[in-house]
Design a protein around this motif. Structure first.
Motif, mmCIF file in Angstrom:
data_model
loop_
_atom_site.group_PDB
_atom_site.id
_atom_site.type_symbol
_atom_site.label_atom_id
_atom_site.label_comp_id
_atom_site.label_asym_id
_atom_site.label_seq_id
_atom_site.Cartn_x
_atom_site.Cartn_y
_atom_site.Cartn_z
ATOM 1 N N UNK A 185 0.828 -1.210 0.000
ATOM 2 C CA UNK A 185 0.000 0.000 0.000
ATOM 3 C C UNK A 185 0.858 1.254 0.000
ATOM 4 N N UNK A 186 1.767 1.360 0.972
ATOM 5 C CA UNK A 186 2.607 2.554 1.061
ATOM 6 C C UNK A 186 3.587 2.607 -0.101
ATOM 7 N N UNK A 187 4.140 1.426 -0.452
ATOM 8 C CA UNK A 187 5.097 1.388 -1.544
ATOM 9 C C UNK A 187 4.482 1.799 -2.866
ATOM 10 N N UNK A 188 3.329 1.212 -3.197
ATOM 11 C CA UNK A 188 2.659 1.543 -4.461
ATOM 12 C C UNK A 188 2.278 3.017 -4.512
ATOM 13 N N UNK A 189 1.712 3.513 -3.413
ATOM 14 C CA UNK A 189 1.300 4.926 -3.369
ATOM 15 C C UNK A 189 2.489 5.849 -3.626
ATOM 16 N N UNK A 190 3.606 5.570 -2.962
ATOM 17 C CA UNK A 190 4.760 6.454 -3.102
ATOM 18 C C UNK A 190 5.468 6.294 -4.432
ATOM 19 N N UNK A 191 5.445 5.083 -5.005
ATOM 20 C CA UNK A 191 6.000 4.903 -6.348
ATOM 21 C C UNK A 191 5.206 5.759 -7.340
ATOM 22 N N UNK A 192 3.877 5.711 -7.231
ATOM 23 C CA UNK A 192 3.024 6.523 -8.106
ATOM 24 C C UNK A 192 3.266 8.014 -7.879
ATOM 25 N N UNK A 193 3.372 8.398 -6.599
ATOM 26 C CA UNK A 193 3.547 9.812 -6.282
ATOM 27 C C UNK A 193 4.905 10.326 -6.755
ATOM 28 N N UNK A 194 5.951 9.519 -6.553
ATOM 29 C CA UNK A 194 7.278 9.926 -7.029
ATOM 30 C C UNK A 194 7.298 10.057 -8.545
ATOM 31 N N UNK A 195 6.624 9.126 -9.225
ATOM 32 C CA UNK A 195 6.538 9.167 -10.692
ATOM 33 C C UNK A 195 5.864 10.475 -11.143
ATOM 34 N N UNK A 196 4.781 10.835 -10.460
ATOM 35 C CA UNK A 196 4.049 12.053 -10.827
ATOM 36 C C UNK A 196 4.846 13.308 -10.501
ATOM 37 N N UNK A 197 5.535 13.284 -9.363
ATOM 38 C CA UNK A 197 6.328 14.440 -8.948
ATOM 39 C C UNK A 197 7.450 14.726 -9.937
ATOM 40 N N UNK A 198 8.091 13.663 -10.396
ATOM 41 C CA UNK A 198 9.187 13.819 -11.358
ATOM 42 C C UNK A 198 8.706 14.366 -12.695
ATOM 43 N N UNK A 199 7.415 14.198 -12.978
ATOM 44 C CA UNK A 199 6.851 14.683 -14.248
ATOM 45 C C UNK A 199 5.945 15.903 -14.043
ATOM 46 N N UNK A 200 6.098 16.532 -12.885
ATOM 47 C CA UNK A 200 5.370 17.766 -12.557
ATOM 48 C C UNK A 200 3.854 17.619 -12.670
ATOM 49 N N UNK A 201 3.346 16.428 -12.339
ATOM 50 C CA UNK A 201 1.889 16.228 -12.287
ATOM 51 C C UNK A 201 1.393 16.753 -10.948
ATOM 52 N N UNK A 202 0.433 17.650 -10.988
ATOM 53 C CA UNK A 202 -0.034 18.316 -9.779
ATOM 54 C C UNK A 202 -0.652 17.322 -8.792
ATOM 55 N N UNK A 203 -0.285 17.478 -7.518
ATOM 56 C CA UNK A 203 -0.857 16.648 -6.458
ATOM 57 C C UNK A 203 -2.065 17.363 -5.862
ATOM 58 N N UNK A 204 -3.226 16.752 -5.984
ATOM 59 C CA UNK A 204 -4.447 17.323 -5.411
ATOM 60 C C UNK A 204 -5.319 16.191 -4.876
ATOM 61 N N UNK A 205 -6.516 16.524 -4.439
ATOM 62 C CA UNK A 205 -7.401 15.522 -3.853
ATOM 63 C C UNK A 205 -7.690 14.381 -4.818
ATOM 64 N N UNK A 206 -7.897 14.703 -6.084
ATOM 65 C CA UNK A 206 -8.221 13.677 -7.071
ATOM 66 C C UNK A 206 -7.060 12.709 -7.289
ATOM 67 N N UNK A 207 -5.845 13.250 -7.467
ATOM 68 C CA UNK A 207 -4.694 12.366 -7.684
ATOM 69 C C UNK A 207 -4.372 11.565 -6.420
ATOM 70 N N UNK A 208 -4.530 12.179 -5.244
ATOM 71 C CA UNK A 208 -4.295 11.460 -3.989
ATOM 72 C C UNK A 208 -5.258 10.281 -3.856
ATOM 73 N N UNK A 209 -6.545 10.532 -4.163
ATOM 74 C CA UNK A 209 -7.558 9.485 -4.044
ATOM 75 C C UNK A 209 -7.302 8.378 -5.062
ATOM 76 N N UNK A 210 -6.960 8.772 -6.296
ATOM 77 C CA UNK A 210 -6.697 7.778 -7.345
ATOM 78 C C UNK A 210 -5.483 6.918 -6.998
ATOM 79 N N UNK A 211 -4.411 7.548 -6.543
ATOM 80 C CA UNK A 211 -3.215 6.798 -6.152
ATOM 81 C C UNK A 211 -3.510 5.847 -4.999
#
Length: 302
Positions: A185-211
């Motif tokens: 759970x934590x690993x998958x969430x952070x892998x997705x979040x790191x991937x998005x951060x590196x590509x400047x994908x905005x972190x918001x409620x929708x992306x948090x919920x989807x991840x």
């Protein structure tokens, strides 16, 4: 955990408090599905098959026992979730900070999973096993004997009959489930979040919920056998991990280890989104308050 690649580390007390808040919210909102999943995984009464549809389980219990029955054991789960998620977010954040790349602030997928696994073991020992034991015992007891009047009463009875080991019944299954579930759970969430951060994908409620939802799906499919073993071990009377495995094989064969997958999948998709969204929101509220108090204390000391 919540910080981007260039942000400062989340303070430990903020991680602990935000994780606890998120865990409590997630437990309360998703409990009826947890209740249905646990009922299905427990040994069926002869001649009374258990429905596979979680909504049918919930409907039947509501019609026969009332709405209060659907929240049997909820208090134990909420207390456990507050402690569990507070501890695992705290430890995960500390481990992630220690092992992350100093320039990017990210972890490799393998280290993400290892950090989550370590946090899961600590959470199982400190909070999850005893509270899950009480929750499962209450749900099982309500089907037949009805010995337990409340979570505190169940704790006293189990303690008197079996000592502290009674509260840690199913420890092996719980720890295996918790370590693997937290890792995925934590690993998958952070892998997705790191991937998005590196590509400047905005972190918001929708992306948090989807991840969080994607992390929930991966977690469920990977750890379901441990969850079924844990539930069997923590029935009202309790049993050993070995006996739990034997009873599952006798009742359902190898497929029995994925009993309740649909119900748990529905819950973890829903709860995973809620958990991480609540955590991110709680950090945004708590961190400024914490910083303000910290600066005030430092100023007064000077």
């Amino acid at each position: 955990m919540v910080s981007g690649s260039n942000d400062s580390q989340t303070p430990p007390l903020v991680s602990l408090a935000a994780g606890g808040v998120a865990g409590g919210i997630e437990a309360i909102t998703s409990y009826p599905l947890e209740f249905a999943k646990t009922r299905v995984q427990l040994r069926s009464q002869k001649g009374i098959p258990t429905p596979r549809n979680p909504f049918r389980v919930v409907t039947q219990v509501y019609q026969k026992e009332g709405v209060r029955a659907l929240y049997k054991g909820c208090a134990a789960l909420v207390v456990g979730s507050i402690g569990k998620d507070g501890v695992r977010f705290l430890f995960f954040d500390q481990i992630k900070h220690a092992f992350s790349d100093k320039e990017t602030g990210t972890l490799s997928p393998g280290r993400n999973l290892l950090a989550g696994m370590t946090a899961g073991v600590v959470a199982s020992i400190t909070a999850v096993t005893p509270t899950e034991r009480i929750k499962t015992a209450l749900i099982d007891d309500a089907r037949n004997e009805r010995r337990f009047r409340s979570g505190l009463h169940a704790t006293r009875v189990i303690w008197q009959e079996h000592g502290i080991l009674g509260l840690y019944r199913g420890f092996a299954g719980t720890t295996l489930k918790q370590a693997s579930a937290t890792a995925f759970r934590m690993g998958t969430y952070n892998i997705l979040k790191d991937y998005e951060t590196q590509r400047d994908i905005q972190q918001n409620t929708l992306t948090n919920f989807a991840n969080g939802s994607v992390a929930g799906v991966v977690t469920t499919l990977a750890t379901q056998p441990f969850d079924v073993i844990k539930t069997r071990s923590q029935s009202a009377r309790g049993t050993s991990t070995v006996d739990a495995v034997k009873s599952i094989l006798i009742d359902y064969g190898i497929r029995g280890f994925w009993k309740g997958t649909t119900m748990r999948l529905g819950r973890t998709v829903f709860s995973g989104g809620i958990l991480f969204t609540s955590y991110e929101a709680a950090v945004k509220v708590i961190e400024p308050l914490y910083s303000g108090v910290e600066h005030t204390v430092i100023a007064e000391a000077d």
